[in-house]
Design an enzyme around this catalytic site. Sequence first.
Site, short mmCIF file in Angstrom:
data_model
loop_
_atom_site.label_atom_id
_atom_site.label_comp_id
_atom_site.label_asym_id
_atom_site.label_seq_id
_atom_site.Cartn_x
_atom_site.Cartn_y
_atom_site.Cartn_z
N HIS A 168 0.79 -1.02 -0.01
CA HIS A 168 -0.10 0.25 -0.24
C HIS A 168 0.76 1.14 0.05
CE1 HIS A 168 0.71 -1.29 4.13
NE2 HIS A 168 0.65 -0.10 4.45
N GLN A 169 0.39 2.33 -1.03
CA GLN A 169 1.10 3.56 -0.86
C GLN A 169 0.42 4.57 0.16
OE1 GLN A 169 4.11 5.21 -3.72
NE2 GLN A 169 2.31 6.00 -4.78
#
Length: 209
Positions: A168-169
């Site tokens: 996840h960013q």
Amino acid sequence: MSVEPEEPTVPEARNDAVPESEAEATKEPAFEEERGGAGVPDDFERLWTPHRMPYIKGENKPTGSGPADGCPFCEIPKLSDQDGLIVARGHSVYAVLNLYPYNSGHLMVCPYRHVADYTELDGAETAELAEFTKHSLQALRKGSGAQGFNVGMNIGAVAGAGIAAHLHQHVVPRWGGDTNFMPVVGRTRVLPQLLRDTRALLAGAWPNG
């Protein structure tokens, strides 16, 4: 012959109310410090945040590294946008609010597919993750007037990833003065808006197409 008017009968007042002294004695204290007990007063104020106990105890964290081990990033897309705090859905990725935000509007862009490393993304996932990151910046600028951003990934537990098994960013909006004494000294973040309200705001500001 005149008749003396009768004196009006005034009923005796009933005293069913709890005496003020007793009411005060049974009243729930407004502050924990008012309960009494052991300890020596000091010069510190205390902000009680019991809602953070599930995070501290590790609730809702995966029990393993697989998608069936309680991965929240695999479960969130099954919920409604409101319940899952999803701001936008794409073909390969989605944008969701962080439940424990660094700042109000802290977004995460996640692939639907359960992968741990950036190099595991295919071409379509890589392209849409980049596109959703750009859309996140645009929505945060439009919806909340963000002045800057921290954007990046923590890949692997040793790099600080809270849920390392699902990539996840992070997209964290920043404003001048948002790092003040509360997070630096008090280790407490003050968030001016409820998550559901923030989700609705950013969903409305999300670029079309």
